[in-house]
Design a protein around this motif. Structure first.
Motif, PDB file in Angstrom:
ATOM      1  N   SER A 199       0.821  -1.218   0.000  1.00 31.65           N
ATOM      2  CA  SER A 199       0.000   0.000   0.000  1.00 31.65           C
ATOM      3  C   SER A 199       0.852   1.264   0.000  1.00 31.65           C
ATOM      4  O   SER A 199       0.833   2.032   0.956  1.00 31.65           O
ATOM      5  N   ARG A 213       2.011   5.132  -1.150  1.00 28.00           N
ATOM      6  CA  ARG A 213       1.309   6.362  -1.473  1.00 28.00           C
ATOM      7  C   ARG A 213       2.213   7.225  -2.351  1.00 28.00           C
ATOM      8  O   ARG A 213       3.363   7.486  -1.996  1.00 28.00           O
ATOM      9  N   ARG A 264      -9.484   0.180  -4.976  1.00 22.71           N
ATOM     10  CA  ARG A 264      -8.132  -0.072  -4.457  1.00 22.71           C
ATOM     11  C   ARG A 264      -7.319   1.214  -4.312  1.00 22.71           C
ATOM     12  O   ARG A 264      -6.500   1.326  -3.403  1.00 22.71           O
ATOM     13  N   PHE A 265      -7.523   2.159  -5.212  1.00 27.16           N
ATOM     14  CA  PHE A 265      -6.766   3.407  -5.204  1.00 27.16           C
ATOM     15  C   PHE A 265      -7.675   4.555  -4.761  1.00 27.16           C
ATOM     16  O   PHE A 265      -8.872   4.562  -5.035  1.00 27.16           O
ATOM     17  N   THR A 266      -7.062   5.549  -4.118  1.00 29.61           N
ATOM     18  CA  THR A 266      -7.795   6.749  -3.716  1.00 29.61           C
ATOM     19  C   THR A 266      -6.975   7.984  -4.059  1.00 29.61           C
ATOM     20  O   THR A 266      -5.791   8.061  -3.698  1.00 29.61           O
ATOM     21  N   GLN A 275      -3.219   7.143  -3.049  1.00 32.57           N
ATOM     22  CA  GLN A 275      -3.056   6.027  -2.126  1.00 32.57           C
ATOM     23  C   GLN A 275      -3.399   4.752  -2.877  1.00 32.57           C
ATOM     24  O   GLN A 275      -4.511   4.609  -3.387  1.00 32.57           O
ATOM     25  N   ASN A 288      -3.674   0.655  -2.710  1.00 38.66           N
ATOM     26  CA  ASN A 288      -3.816  -0.503  -1.831  1.00 38.66           C
ATOM     27  C   ASN A 288      -3.948  -1.777  -2.655  1.00 38.66           C
ATOM     28  O   ASN A 288      -4.323  -1.736  -3.830  1.00 38.66           O
ATOM     29  N   SER A 289      -3.644  -2.880  -2.028  1.00 37.92           N
ATOM     30  CA  SER A 289      -3.796  -4.196  -2.674  1.00 37.92           C
ATOM     31  C   SER A 289      -3.133  -4.228  -4.044  1.00 37.92           C
ATOM     32  O   SER A 289      -3.744  -4.663  -5.041  1.00 37.92           O
TER      33      SER A 289
END
Length: 126
Positions: free
Chosen positions: A17, A19, A67-69, A82, A84-85
């Motif tokens: 994860s 960033r 998964r992404f932000t 961000q 993730n996974s």
């Protein structure tokens, strides 16, 4: 003019994860839409995520949705992705970009963006 500098890439294990950060300078922060794109070896650059100049709307590629932000910190003049996974297929050079036309309906289109960062490599190992 908008100057963009990405950071935060590197070698990451699958499921990790990290960033990514995109430090912006020049034009007033919040006066442009921001996007993240990526380009894998031998492939065309593709849309990942975008955030409206007001911060009120976001849009994601289907491949990263959930998964992404994407978000921003106005106090730091910085945009973030961000992730993730992470999967091996997320391996690519990631670019942030600024669109000064405020046309968020075209936020997924590469041609909509006026300024680009230099990119940061993200490599996901399985």
């Amino acid at each position: 003019q908008v100057q963009l500098v990405e950071s935060g890439g590197g070698l990451v294990q699958a499921g990790g994860s990290p960033r990514l950060s995109c430090a912006a300078s020049g034009r007033t922060f919040g006066s442009y839409n921001m996007g993240w794109f990526r380009q894998a070896p031998g492939k065309e650059r593709e849309f990942v995520a975008a955030i409206k100049w007001s911060g009120s709307n976001t849009v994601y590629a289907d491949s990263v949705k959930g998964r992404f932000t994407i978000y921003r910190d106005a106090a730091k003049n910085t945009f973030y992705l961000q992730m993730n996974s992470l999967k091996p297929e997320d391996t690519a050079v990631y670019y942030c970009a600024a669109d000064v036309t405020w046309n968020f309906q075209q936020a997924t289109k590469i041609g909509e963006y006026d300024y680009w960062g230099q990119g940061t490599q993200v490599t996901v190992s399985s």
